[in-house]
Design an enzyme around this catalytic site. Sequence first.
Site, PDB file in Angstrom:
ATOM      1  CG  LEU A  17      -2.176  -0.940   1.214  1.00  0.00           C
ATOM      2  CD1 LEU A  17      -2.707  -0.787   2.502  1.00  0.00           C
ATOM      3  CD2 LEU A  17      -2.424  -0.643   0.322  1.00  0.00           C
ATOM      4  N   GLY A  18       2.624   1.053   0.487  1.00  0.00           N
ATOM      5  CA  GLY A  18       2.768   2.422   0.548  1.00  0.00           C
ATOM      6  C   GLY A  18       4.288   1.802   1.758  1.00  0.00           C
ATOM      7  N   GLY A  20       7.708   3.934   3.629  1.00  0.00           N
ATOM      8  CA  GLY A  20       8.708   5.077   3.525  1.00  0.00           C
ATOM      9  C   GLY A  20       9.996   4.580   4.126  1.00  0.00           C
ATOM     10  CB  VAL A  25       1.945   0.320   4.900  1.00  0.00           C
ATOM     11  CG1 VAL A  25       0.393   0.168   5.166  1.00  0.00           C
ATOM     12  CG2 VAL A  25       2.752   1.278   5.928  1.00  0.00           C
ATOM     13  CE  LYS A  40       4.439   2.782  10.014  1.00  0.00           C
ATOM     14  NZ  LYS A  40       4.362   4.398  10.507  1.00  0.00           N
ATOM     15  CG  ASP A 133       4.179  13.323   9.078  1.00  0.00           C
ATOM     16  OD1 ASP A 133       3.735  13.755   9.053  1.00  0.00           O
ATOM     17  OD2 ASP A 133       4.416  12.103   9.086  1.00  0.00           O
TER      18      ASP A 133
END
Length: 181
Positions: A17-18, A20, A25, A40, A133
């Site tokens: 999904l993503g 960083g 994730v 995550k 954040d």
Amino acid sequence: MEQGKLFDGKYRILKMLGKGGMSSVYLAENINLGTLWAIKEIRKSSASRIDILAEPNILKRLEHPALPRIFDIIEDENSICIVVDYIEGTSLDKKLEEAGKFPEDTVIDWAEKLCGVLAYLHEFRPNPIIYRDMKPSNIILAKDGSLKLIDFGTAREYKEGRDGDTVYIGTRGYAAPEQYG
């Protein structure tokens, strides 16, 4: 984690999904229940800058409709994996790219909802939670029209007597200017 592979004997990894700097994730399906979850994965090699247990320790105590629930924590020698609600929807940064702009009444409604969840976090006892954040990519517009605040990787508990933080953290353009001063 690899797409199609089984994680922890019960979660089939469907897709990323993503990603960083410190974590990735994934969307996963619990093969026993047929339910979708976000996993995550936080790499322990990134632990020199942050407390990687802070996020799960904060999430496991929170209960608010605008926040994901934590379901499980799985740890091995390389990483800590946090299994949380998968929120089907689109992040506000992607919605803004699609729409270009939003009607004023919509933005006011969203702002009120975000203030509600921030008030919940800031009034949390015994120690308030400071999110740190807030940005459009961390806000999901769910399919039902509700907003969900995600990614508590930089969130911290407020500690009496600590006037400053030892780590400058947040996203340029969204973080408070004093984080960079």
